[in-house]
Design an enzyme around this catalytic site. Structure first.
Site, PDB file in Angstrom:
ATOM      1  N   TRP A 101      12.010  39.314   6.874  1.00 28.82           N
ATOM      2  CA  TRP A 101      11.313  38.582   5.812  1.00 28.82           C
ATOM      3  C   TRP A 101      10.035  37.938   6.323  1.00 28.82           C
ATOM      4  O   TRP A 101       9.008  37.950   5.634  1.00 28.82           O
ATOM      5  CB  TRP A 101      12.236  37.555   5.159  1.00 28.82           C
ATOM      6  CG  TRP A 101      13.312  38.233   4.363  1.00 28.82           C
ATOM      7  CD1 TRP A 101      14.657  38.183   4.601  1.00 28.82           C
ATOM      8  CD2 TRP A 101      13.146  39.092   3.227  1.00 28.82           C
ATOM      9  NE1 TRP A 101      15.330  38.954   3.683  1.00 28.82           N
ATOM     10  CE2 TRP A 101      14.431  39.523   2.821  1.00 28.82           C
ATOM     11  CE3 TRP A 101      12.045  39.541   2.507  1.00 28.82           C
ATOM     12  CZ2 TRP A 101      14.637  40.384   1.743  1.00 28.82           C
ATOM     13  CZ3 TRP A 101      12.247  40.398   1.429  1.00 28.82           C
ATOM     14  CH2 TRP A 101      13.525  40.808   1.058  1.00 28.82           C
ATOM     15  N   ASP A 170       9.811  29.604   4.301  1.00 27.08           N
ATOM     16  CA  ASP A 170      10.580  30.400   3.332  1.00 27.08           C
ATOM     17  C   ASP A 170      12.059  30.081   3.561  1.00 27.08           C
ATOM     18  O   ASP A 170      12.666  30.573   4.495  1.00 27.08           O
ATOM     19  CB  ASP A 170      10.302  31.887   3.561  1.00 27.08           C
ATOM     20  CG  ASP A 170      11.203  32.791   2.707  1.00 27.08           C
ATOM     21  OD1 ASP A 170      11.978  32.270   1.875  1.00 27.08           O
ATOM     22  OD2 ASP A 170      11.123  34.027   2.893  1.00 27.08           O
ATOM     23  N   LYS A 194      20.106  33.162  -3.697  1.00 33.77           N
ATOM     24  CA  LYS A 194      20.972  33.140  -2.516  1.00 33.77           C
ATOM     25  C   LYS A 194      21.908  31.933  -2.589  1.00 33.77           C
ATOM     26  O   LYS A 194      23.109  32.059  -2.494  1.00 33.77           O
ATOM     27  CB  LYS A 194      20.149  33.083  -1.224  1.00 33.77           C
ATOM     28  CG  LYS A 194      19.015  34.095  -1.121  1.00 33.77           C
ATOM     29  CD  LYS A 194      19.520  35.511  -0.916  1.00 33.77           C
ATOM     30  CE  LYS A 194      18.461  36.586  -1.111  1.00 33.77           C
ATOM     31  NZ  LYS A 194      17.259  36.516  -0.313  1.00 33.77           N
TER      32      LYS A 194
HETATM   33  C1  LIG Z   1      16.027  37.416  -0.228  1.00 32.96           C
HETATM   34  C2  LIG Z   1      14.905  36.874   0.553  1.00 32.96           C
HETATM   35  C3  LIG Z   1      13.579  37.118   0.189  1.00 32.96           C
HETATM   36  C4  LIG Z   1      13.201  37.992  -1.000  1.00 32.96           C
HETATM   37  O1  LIG Z   1      13.458  37.338  -2.171  1.00 32.96           O
HETATM   38  P1  LIG Z   1      12.975  37.918  -3.593  1.00 32.96           P
HETATM   39  O2  LIG Z   1      13.366  36.818  -4.513  1.00 32.96           O
HETATM   40  O3  LIG Z   1      13.713  39.195  -3.817  1.00 32.96           O
HETATM   41  O4  LIG Z   1      11.528  38.125  -3.530  1.00 32.96           O
HETATM   42  C5  LIG Z   1      12.574  36.554   0.945  1.00 32.96           C
HETATM   43  N1  LIG Z   1      12.861  35.773   2.013  1.00 32.96           N
HETATM   44  C6  LIG Z   1      14.125  35.522   2.395  1.00 32.96           C
HETATM   45  C7  LIG Z   1      14.384  34.658   3.578  1.00 32.96           C
HETATM   46  C8  LIG Z   1      15.187  36.056   1.670  1.00 32.96           C
HETATM   47  O5  LIG Z   1      16.445  35.807   2.044  1.00 32.96           O
END
Ligand SMILES: *Cc1c(COP(=O)(O)O)cnc(C)c1O
Length: 358
Positions: A101, A170, A194
């Site tokens: 990511w 993030d 998540k």
């Molecule tokens: C799942 C995830 C993403 C992507 O998320 P989307 O909502 O599908 O864009 C980005 N960063 C991390 C750390 C993730 O776990």
């Protein structure tokens, strides 16, 4: 009704109490005589709801007064673009690539300015994190981007490098899993699916002084200043997803808040890592110091048994254990809504499977 033990990495398990509440008020919410999906996002009732969600979210995370909380569209991937468009100014930004990511965020940001690597763990298979001393952070970078929990590599870091550059994190797969110090960050973002609800809503916590520097090309719906002025209702927001996130926030508060979540999550992860380390049949490649509490990855000594493991685990009611295709093996995601009972059931299954095939 039968519910599985759900170890999905995302969209992921939701607390049953949240689902039940949403079901109970689905047809008629808040005496509106309609569901929360069917009413105006600018009406009194919905405004009161979102004010309340923000207040509870702030309380839960102890968000300081000089930070704004936005509820946006486009997922974390949307923020991979929105962050540089809003924060980079004319300048530069540095990215820590500690997994899949972080790398995606780094690549997307390239479109918007002079983007450099602060650290890159790819040659080590994203199994460890280089000492902060070896990171290169430019003094004139507008921000440093990090991914505190790498959902695919199963790698997590809590400590932050010492830097005067604002840190952007993030936290898609770690927000609400434990207490954090918001004031140490310039900006935090997370897709909800998540650990905070369903797909469709993305929370952004941003410090005052980082607003209003957006590049002129920034689409209005990604412009933090504009969204702040419109209370995240610049256009029609993802109303049901927003509502559901509110139910999750209420649930976390009722469960004892982030301290209680942290204690539970640490206990769940330690149990599973202990079971993995104890066996010669399962293996986790991540440097112990950086093992994720949220996403526990493990491989089988004989990868030819992978599909058998998945087949038998599903038969035992344990779902979504297949590792990400880029890593292989297995991954058990242990977000807030995954109970200790589910982890115990997984460990018991792993022991049985080992006895059968070792
Ligand atoms: C799942 C995830 C993403 C992507 O998320 P989307 O909502 O599908 O864009 C980005 N960063 C991390 C750390 C993730 O776990």
């Amino acid at each position: 009704m039968h519910r599985i033990y759900n170890f999905s990495a995302g969209p992921a398990a939701l607390p049953e109490a949240v689902l039940c509440k949403a079901r109970d008020e689905l047809l008629a919410w808040n005496q509106e005589g309609a569901s929360v999906m069917e009413i105006s996002h600018r009406g009194k009732a919905f405004n009161a709801l979102t004010d309340n969600i923000e207040a509870n979210f702030r309380k839960l995370l102890k968000v300081p007064q000089d930070y704004h909380v936005l509820f946006l569209h486009g997922g974390a991937t949307g923020q991979f673009a929105a962050v540089p468009m809003n924060l980079i100014g004319q300048g530069k930004a540095d990215y820590a690539v500690t997994g899949h990511w972080g790398k995606k965020a780094y690549k997307e940001a390239q479109k918007y300015g002079d983007i450099a690597l602060a650290t890159n763990g790819e040659s080590q298979g994203f199994t460890t994190i280089d000492d902060f001393d070896s990171w290169s952070i430019r003094k004139d970078a507008s921000y440093l981007h990090i991914t505190p929990n790498e959902t695919i590599a199963g790698l997590e870091f809590d400590a932050l490098p010492q830097t005067s550059v604002p840190i952007v994190a993030d936290m898609s797969s770690t927000l609400l899993s434990r207490p954090i110090e918001v004031e140490k960050y310039g900006l935090i973002y997370a897709g909800a699916q998540k650990n905070m609800g369903q797909a469709g809503i993305t929370v952004v916590i941003v410090r005052d002084d980082l607003l209003s520097k957006a590049l002129p090309i920034t689409p209005s719906i990604f412009d933090y200043q504009k969204q702040k002025e419109e209370q995240s209702k610049l256009n029609t927001p993802a109303t049901f997803a927003w509502y559901l996130s509110g139910l999750v926030v209420d649930w976390v508060l009722a469960e004892g808040g982030l301290e209680a979540m942290g204690v539970k999550n640490q206990a769940k992860a330690e149990k599973l890592y202990h079971a993995i380390d104890e066996s010669h049949f399962y293996h986790n490649p991540v440097d112990k110091q950086y093992r994720s509490w949220m996403n526990v990855i493990f491989t089988l000594k004989n990868s030819e048994l992978d599909s058998q493991f998945l087949k038998e685990s599903e038969a035992a009611g344990l779902y979504a254990l297949k590792g990400h295709r880029s890593v292989g093996g297995m991954r058990a995601s242990l977000y807030n809504a995954v109970s200790e009972e589910a982890v115990d059931a997984l460990i018991a299954f792993m022991k049985q499977f080992e006895q059968k095939y070792a």
